[in-house]
Scaffold this active site. Structure first.
Site, PDB file in Angstrom:
ATOM      1  N   CYS A 183     -28.713 -20.610 -32.024  1.00 13.84           N
ATOM      2  CA  CYS A 183     -28.409 -21.008 -30.643  1.00 13.84           C
ATOM      3  C   CYS A 183     -29.326 -20.353 -29.631  1.00 13.84           C
ATOM      4  O   CYS A 183     -30.131 -21.017 -28.979  1.00 13.84           O
ATOM      5  CB  CYS A 183     -26.966 -20.640 -30.328  1.00 13.84           C
TER       6      CYS A 183
ATOM      7  N   LYS B  43     -24.592 -25.284 -20.574  1.00 16.37           N
ATOM      8  CA  LYS B  43     -24.659 -24.677 -21.913  1.00 16.37           C
ATOM      9  C   LYS B  43     -26.020 -23.998 -22.135  1.00 16.37           C
ATOM     10  O   LYS B  43     -26.101 -22.866 -22.636  1.00 16.37           O
ATOM     11  CB  LYS B  43     -24.422 -25.777 -22.956  1.00 16.37           C
TER      12      LYS B  43
ATOM     13  N   ARG C 278     -19.008 -23.658 -26.892  1.00 12.57           N
ATOM     14  CA  ARG C 278     -19.556 -22.375 -26.419  1.00 12.57           C
ATOM     15  C   ARG C 278     -18.873 -21.210 -27.110  1.00 12.57           C
ATOM     16  O   ARG C 278     -18.650 -20.153 -26.508  1.00 12.57           O
ATOM     17  CB  ARG C 278     -19.441 -22.279 -24.892  1.00 12.57           C
TER      18      ARG C 278
HETATM   19  N1  SAJ Z   1     -28.334  -9.546 -29.807  1.00 13.73           N
HETATM   20  C1  SAJ Z   1     -29.075  -8.421 -29.459  1.00 13.73           C
HETATM   21  N2  SAJ Z   1     -28.586  -7.587 -28.502  1.00 13.73           N
HETATM   22  C2  SAJ Z   1     -27.396  -7.828 -27.880  1.00 13.73           C
HETATM   23  C3  SAJ Z   1     -26.649  -8.983 -28.230  1.00 13.73           C
HETATM   24  C4  SAJ Z   1     -27.135  -9.829 -29.196  1.00 13.73           C
HETATM   25  O1  SAJ Z   1     -30.154  -8.173 -29.993  1.00 13.73           O
HETATM   26  O2  SAJ Z   1     -27.010  -7.010 -27.044  1.00 13.73           O
HETATM   27  C5  SAJ Z   1     -28.840 -10.475 -30.850  1.00 13.73           C
HETATM   28  C6  SAJ Z   1     -27.908 -10.574 -32.074  1.00 13.73           C
HETATM   29  O3  SAJ Z   1     -28.148  -9.532 -32.992  1.00 13.73           O
HETATM   30  C7  SAJ Z   1     -28.290 -11.947 -32.606  1.00 13.73           C
HETATM   31  C8  SAJ Z   1     -28.624 -12.743 -31.345  1.00 13.73           C
HETATM   32  O4  SAJ Z   1     -28.867 -11.785 -30.331  1.00 13.73           O
HETATM   33  O5  SAJ Z   1     -29.448 -11.866 -33.429  1.00 13.73           O
HETATM   34  C9  SAJ Z   1     -27.552 -13.708 -30.904  1.00 13.73           C
HETATM   35  O6  SAJ Z   1     -26.260 -13.125 -31.051  1.00 13.73           O
HETATM   36  P1  SAJ Z   1     -25.092 -13.334 -29.978  1.00 13.73           P
HETATM   37  O7  SAJ Z   1     -23.908 -12.614 -30.453  1.00 13.73           O
HETATM   38  O8  SAJ Z   1     -25.594 -12.985 -28.615  1.00 13.73           O
HETATM   39  O9  SAJ Z   1     -24.859 -14.922 -29.935  1.00 13.73           O
HETATM   40  P2  SAJ Z   1     -24.583 -16.089 -31.026  1.00 13.73           P
HETATM   41  O10 SAJ Z   1     -25.880 -16.759 -31.331  1.00 13.73           O
HETATM   42  O11 SAJ Z   1     -23.761 -15.619 -32.166  1.00 13.73           O
HETATM   43  O12 SAJ Z   1     -23.642 -17.077 -30.129  1.00 13.73           O
HETATM   44  C10 SAJ Z   1     -24.113 -17.534 -28.860  1.00 13.73           C
HETATM   45  C11 SAJ Z   1     -22.993 -17.305 -27.815  1.00 13.73           C
HETATM   46  N3  SAJ Z   1     -23.528 -17.495 -26.459  1.00 13.73           N
HETATM   47  C12 SAJ Z   1     -23.371 -16.577 -25.491  1.00 13.73           C
HETATM   48  O13 SAJ Z   1     -22.822 -15.503 -25.690  1.00 13.73           O
HETATM   49  C13 SAJ Z   1     -23.891 -16.925 -24.149  1.00 13.73           C
HETATM   50  C14 SAJ Z   1     -21.851 -18.268 -28.084  1.00 13.73           C
HETATM   51  O14 SAJ Z   1     -20.860 -18.170 -27.061  1.00 13.73           O
HETATM   52  C15 SAJ Z   1     -22.373 -19.716 -28.149  1.00 13.73           C
HETATM   53  O15 SAJ Z   1     -21.342 -20.655 -28.388  1.00 13.73           O
HETATM   54  C16 SAJ Z   1     -23.363 -19.773 -29.314  1.00 13.73           C
HETATM   55  O16 SAJ Z   1     -24.460 -18.903 -28.976  1.00 13.73           O
HETATM   56  C17 SAJ Z   1     -23.832 -21.217 -29.457  1.00 13.73           C
HETATM   57  O17 SAJ Z   1     -23.294 -21.919 -30.352  1.00 13.73           O
HETATM   58  O18 SAJ Z   1     -24.631 -21.694 -28.641  1.00 13.73           O
END
Ligand code: SAJ
Length: 426
Positions: free
Chosen positions: A271, A217, A165
């Site tokens: 993810c 998860k 995670r």
């Molecule tokens: N995003 C937005 N607005 C926000 C936050 C994110 O548009 O306010 C977008 C980002 O630009 C990106 C996408 O969402 O395109 C995902 O980015 P993220 O930073 O939210 O997440 P990931 O994909 O880098 O990592 C997630 C994380 N999960 C959570 O925060 C619940 C990480 O902890 C997990 O381990 C990972 O997925 C995974 O491997 O599943």
């Protein structure tokens, strides 16, 4: 403290990608003998030469030390070990159905070398029931051994699901400090897994069963997806109502129990845009909000693209005798989120490619890469510096909130036509 009842001298990690390699390396940094297994010859050779084939802060130094000190070795062929961890991809197929074929291949690859007393942990994000399925595949391949579905606590091989995670870009830190969900198929599997992770995990190891761990998860990433969808939906509502969504979110978040996320160009990465579909696939009638959130987030890049298209047409109308190929559009940012080089499943890449398909000239600015990805390797797209792009573009669109763009906000503000999909001007 590690549980002294169980000892793990040799640990094998199946899959040496964004999660597997850092995890393997952290075990090795605690002086455990780690055998990393990957199907990619390039990954295996790179790691064995003490280097890394992925970009993740701090990882290069750790891998270099682990390999030169002899604790980490990569191979394409699995070898016997005390514990096996599986961290392979779980994508979905065209119809949003989970594709467990990488887990099946990994299970079949380790089955012949399993020994009585081994622990097998599935770390890959998986639909509910996948750990039991993996155990069934192992049992089919090794009828001479017993597994939890037959022998429970007494099984020769213990099985657990312990989902990763960690946040890309902070993997090494989060692997050590985050709490870990430990979902054993039996109590013994959970106990063994806690003892194993406690070799380097400083966060709490919280025990549950395998199905709850799988759902946990998926729930975490769906929670984030639903919340981002709320922000994205607000951005589209606000556009219609001629309200600044950035100001709105900031004001609403002044309420002590409101915490709205940031609208953007869409949700990318491997993810959050994938995992919620695993819930929708198993419970389609119940998962209505989760499905709708996915649809809202998947629609957002198209909505942004339409805004840019309108700006391009506007600009053409003001430039007498011009055609679409005369219009230059600067796309600021290609990565799937700010300040990383990862372009996987990036909405910004899709928007850029679709704009290029209209026939305009595209200058892409991505400070974290040196060459354009194959998806964007075409005549009317070039990679440029921010200064070049701002100077020559008719229309600018900010697709990712990278720090260098925030730093150049005053210059961007002066441009006649700048579309801000990430709140750079807020
Ligand atoms: N995003 C937005 N607005 C926000 C936050 C994110 O548009 O306010 C977008 C980002 O630009 C990106 C996408 O969402 O395109 C995902 O980015 P993220 O930073 O939210 O997440 P990931 O994909 O880098 O990592 C997630 C994380 N999960 C959570 O925060 C619940 C990480 O902890 C997990 O381990 C990972 O997925 C995974 O491997 O599943």
């Amino acid at each position: 403290m590690p549980n002294s009842k169980y000892s793990f001298e040799t640990i094998s990690m199946i899959g040496l990608g964004y999660i597997g390699l850092p995890t393997a390396t952290l075990f090795a940094s605690r002086k455990k003998k780690v055998i990393g297994v990957d199907v990619s010859e390039h990954a295996v050779n790179t790691i064995n030469s003490g280097k890394i084939h992925i970009v993740e802060p701090e990882l290069d130094m750790l891998v270099h030390a682990a390999v030169t000190e002899g604790y980490l070795r990569a191979t394409r062929t699995p070898e016997p070990a005390d514990a096996f961890l599986i961290a392979v991809p779980t994508p979905f197929k065209g119809d949003h159905k989970p594709d467990l074929s990488y887990i099946e291949s990994a299970a079949k690859a380790i089955a012949p070398i399993l020994n009585k007393g081994n622990l097998v942990i599935l770390e890959s994000t998986s639909p509910v029931g996948a750990t039991e399925q993996m155990s069934a595949w192992l049992s089919e391949a090794r009828p001479d051994l017993t597994f939890p579905q037959q022998a429970g606590e007494e099984a020769d091989i213990q099985i657990a699901h312990c989902p990763e995670r960690v946040l890309p870009g902070k993997v090494v830190h989060e692997l050590v400090s985050n709490d870990r969900i430990i979902g054993g198929m039996t109590r013994k599997a959970s106990e063994m897994s806690v003892a194993l992770y406690k070799i380097f995990v400083e966060g709490a190891c919280i025990v549950t069963d395998a199905r709850t761990a799988e759902m946990c998860k998926l729930t975490e990433n769906s929670f984030r997806d639903v919340n981002i969808a709320f922000a994205n939906e607000l951005s589209m509502i606000c556009e219609k109502l001629e309200i600044s969504v950035w100001e709105l979110v900031e004001l609403a978040n002044r309420h002590p129990r409101v915490s709205i996320l940031q609208p953007g160009a869409g949700v990318g990465g491997h993810c959050i845009a994938v995992d919620p579909w695993f819930i929708v696939d198993t419970t389609p009638d119940e998962a209505r909000l989760i499905r709708t959130a996915r649809e809202v987030n998947d629609f957002k890049p198209e909505w942004v693209l339409n805004k840019i298209k309108a700006a391009v047409l506007d600009t053409m109308a003001t430039k007498q005798g011009s055609t679409i190929s005369d219009i230059k559009v600067a796309c600021l940012g290609l990565a799937f989120k700010p300040d990383i080089d990862d372009l996987r499943e990036s909405p910004a890449v899709d928007i850029t490619r679709n704009l290029a398909a209209l026939g305009c000239q595209i200058v892409a600015v991505e400070p974290n890469i040196e060459v354009l990805p194959p998806k964007l390797a075409q005549a009317n797209i070039s990679l440029a510096t921010l200064d070049e792009a701002v100077e020559t573009a008719d229309v600018i669109c900010v697709l990712v909130k990278h720090t260098p763009f925030i730093e150049a906000v005053e210059t961007l503000r002066q441009h006649a036509y700048c579309i801000d999909s990430v709140g750079i001007f807020a």
